[in-house]
Design an enzyme around this catalytic site. Structure first.
Site, mmCIF file in Angstrom:
data_model
loop_
_atom_site.group_PDB
_atom_site.id
_atom_site.type_symbol
_atom_site.label_atom_id
_atom_site.label_comp_id
_atom_site.label_asym_id
_atom_site.label_seq_id
_atom_site.Cartn_x
_atom_site.Cartn_y
_atom_site.Cartn_z
ATOM 1 N N SER A 33 0.811 -1.219 0.000
ATOM 2 C CA SER A 33 0.000 0.000 0.000
ATOM 3 C C SER A 33 0.843 1.266 0.000
ATOM 4 O O SER A 33 0.346 2.330 -0.388
ATOM 5 C CB SER A 33 -0.949 0.002 1.202
ATOM 6 O OG SER A 33 -0.237 -0.171 2.412
ATOM 7 N N ASP A 52 -1.723 5.973 12.113
ATOM 8 C CA ASP A 52 -0.983 5.520 10.940
ATOM 9 C C ASP A 52 0.315 6.312 10.806
ATOM 10 O O ASP A 52 0.320 7.469 10.384
ATOM 11 C CB ASP A 52 -1.837 5.702 9.685
ATOM 12 C CG ASP A 52 -1.188 5.126 8.433
ATOM 13 O OD1 ASP A 52 -0.010 4.743 8.493
ATOM 14 O OD2 ASP A 52 -1.868 5.065 7.387
ATOM 15 N N HIS A 95 2.034 5.103 6.331
ATOM 16 C CA HIS A 95 1.723 5.757 5.065
ATOM 17 C C HIS A 95 1.985 7.260 5.174
ATOM 18 O O HIS A 95 2.400 7.755 6.224
ATOM 19 C CB HIS A 95 0.274 5.473 4.672
ATOM 20 C CG HIS A 95 -0.022 4.009 4.537
ATOM 21 N ND1 HIS A 95 -0.523 3.250 5.577
ATOM 22 C CD2 HIS A 95 0.146 3.159 3.492
ATOM 23 C CE1 HIS A 95 -0.663 1.994 5.181
ATOM 24 N NE2 HIS A 95 -0.251 1.908 3.921
#
Length: 439
Positions: A150, A395, A398
């Protein structure tokens, strides 16, 4: 009417009407002397080899597009510092539809915006800000695939957003599966694709057929993941990346037999650590690329981008709340980050050596140092609404869009601009090594 005489380079007066052939010869000689030093640049459209005069909406006013200096630059693009860039960002979360919800930090209430206003400055040279029109010209008629997890998809979405100032692509995906997307820029006949392969090799969740999911994966370290290896032969550029999924519990298979694991807690199974699996996975992925019969593209390894969890692990309350970059003397690559980085680069160098025997090209898109310095660029808790139940609540893996990951396109474009000269040099070396005549 009589023409006046002019002084020619040959050292004596001659009349134009008497010597048109000599005048033409002089003109061609001057053109030859001027153009030859710039021959490596002639493969690019003329407007790519001089400063842009286009509107500032497409270009940074301080950006020099391409020059002999940038083509021949020897400095390390990937060693430097982050410096303020008040002109950024070059798109917003309201002007680009490609931003994944979990990286849409401004939508979910991130209160600060300074994390978007930095640019990378290498030591000893300049890295131009990404120029979308220039990029699309350089890749006209070509195709690029992101192969990985991702974070690789995060990179592709960043690129789409940066290119959106010139053109949006159309969806030409061959499957409804969001893990395997294809986009085409019709005006440039340029295709982007993403291939989901978080471990690069064949893998499956260990209890995939059971009622519960423990997160334990079976990895077949010597087997190609055919979801991508059977699809990429046609592409001109591959960007390979992987990393964070290797922190999860895994059982390693080779020759269809269990050889060990990482944090699997199974009886009589040796813990070989995640570094073993990580190294073997890259080795197999590169072996797959080198085994492709018709692949003639350039393979980029986009190196590991460290996470920035502080005060706990990702599932133990760790978070990333800093609001500005580190300086290079404030943090160093060590421990797990260093081990993972070294493993993939060492396997990359081995694959590069093997690939050269077939005339294949490998390039190191070394983002690790730059991203190590950006603890401020992650979504943290601003990738979802506060009441949402999500796996990665904070997170720190990312990257917000817009954000520091946009600089990866700065790196990529500069590498592509230098590619003509480097590829020519490597082709000559390849022919020389094979004792083939060179003209």
């Amino acid at each position: 009417m009589k023409l006046q005489s002019i002084e020619l380079p040959f050292g004596k007066n001659q009349s134009l009407h008497k010597s048109p052939k000599i005048v033409l010869l002089v003109i061609f000689t001057l053109v030859f002397l001027i153009v030859i030093p710039y021959y490596p640049l002639l493969k690019y459209p003329l407007y790519l080899v001089k400063n842009s005069s286009e509107p500032s909406s497409f270009y940074d006013s301080n950006d020099e597009l391409i020059s002999v200096q940038s083509i021949n630059e020897k400095c390390d693009l990937f060693s430097g510092e982050w410096i303020p860039n008040p002109d950024a960002p070059y798109y917003t979360n309201t002007t680009c539809w490609a931003i994944h919800e979990h990286q849409n930090c401004m939508k979910y209430g991130r209160p600060d915006s300074e994390f978007m206003k930095w640019r990378w400055k290498p030591h000893g040279c300049n890295l131009p800000i990404f120029n979308p029109a220039q990029f699309l010209e350089v890749v006209r008629g070509k195709s690029l695939a992101f192969v990985g997890d991702s974070v690789g998809r995060n990179q592709m979405q960043s690129l789409i957003c940066l290119l959106s100032r010139v053109e949006y692509p159309i969806d030409v995906s061959y499957t409804p599966d969001e893990h395997f997307k294809r986009w085409r820029y019709m005006s440039y006949n340029f295709t982007l694709a993403t291939f989901w392969t978080p471990h690069l090799v064949k893998g499956e969740e260990a209890d995939n057929n059971g009622p519960t999911h423990t997160g334990l994966f079976n990895l077949y370290l010597d087997e190609f993941d055919e979801e991508w290896t059977t699809q990429v032969e046609e592409f001109d550029y591959l960007i390979i990346s992987a990393g964070h999924w290797f922190f999860r519990p895994m059982v390693y298979y080779e020759n269809h037999q269990i050889v060990g694991c990482h944090y699997c807690l199974l009886d009589n199974v040796t813990d070989l650590t995640m570094y073993y699996g990580y190294r073997k996975a890259f080795r197999t992925a590169f072996k797959a690329i080198n085994s492709l019969k018709n692949y003639k593209g350039i393979t980029f390894l986009r190196t590991y981008a460290p996470s920035h969890f502080e005060n706990g692990l990702w599932n133990q309350g760790g978070n990333c709340v800093r609001t500005k970059p580190f300086r290079s003397n404030e943090i160093k690559l060590d421990d797990q980050n260093l081990e993972l980085y070294m493993a993939q680069v060492e396997e990359f160098r081995k694959a590069e050596k093997e690939g050269k025997k077939k005339g294949l090209r490998y390039r190191l898109l070394d983002t690790t140092q730059a991203m190590l310095l950006r603890p401020d660029g992650h979504p943290s808790r601003y990738g979802h609404w506060p009441h949402e139940n999500v796996t990665l609540y904070n997170d720190c893996v990312h990257w917000c869009l817009p954000g520091p990951i946009d600089t990866w396109s700065d790196f990529l474009l500069e590498m592509l601009k230098r590619e003509g000269v480097r590829s020519h040099e490597e082709k000559l070396q390849y022919l020389s090594d094979r004792k083939l005549p060179v003209r």
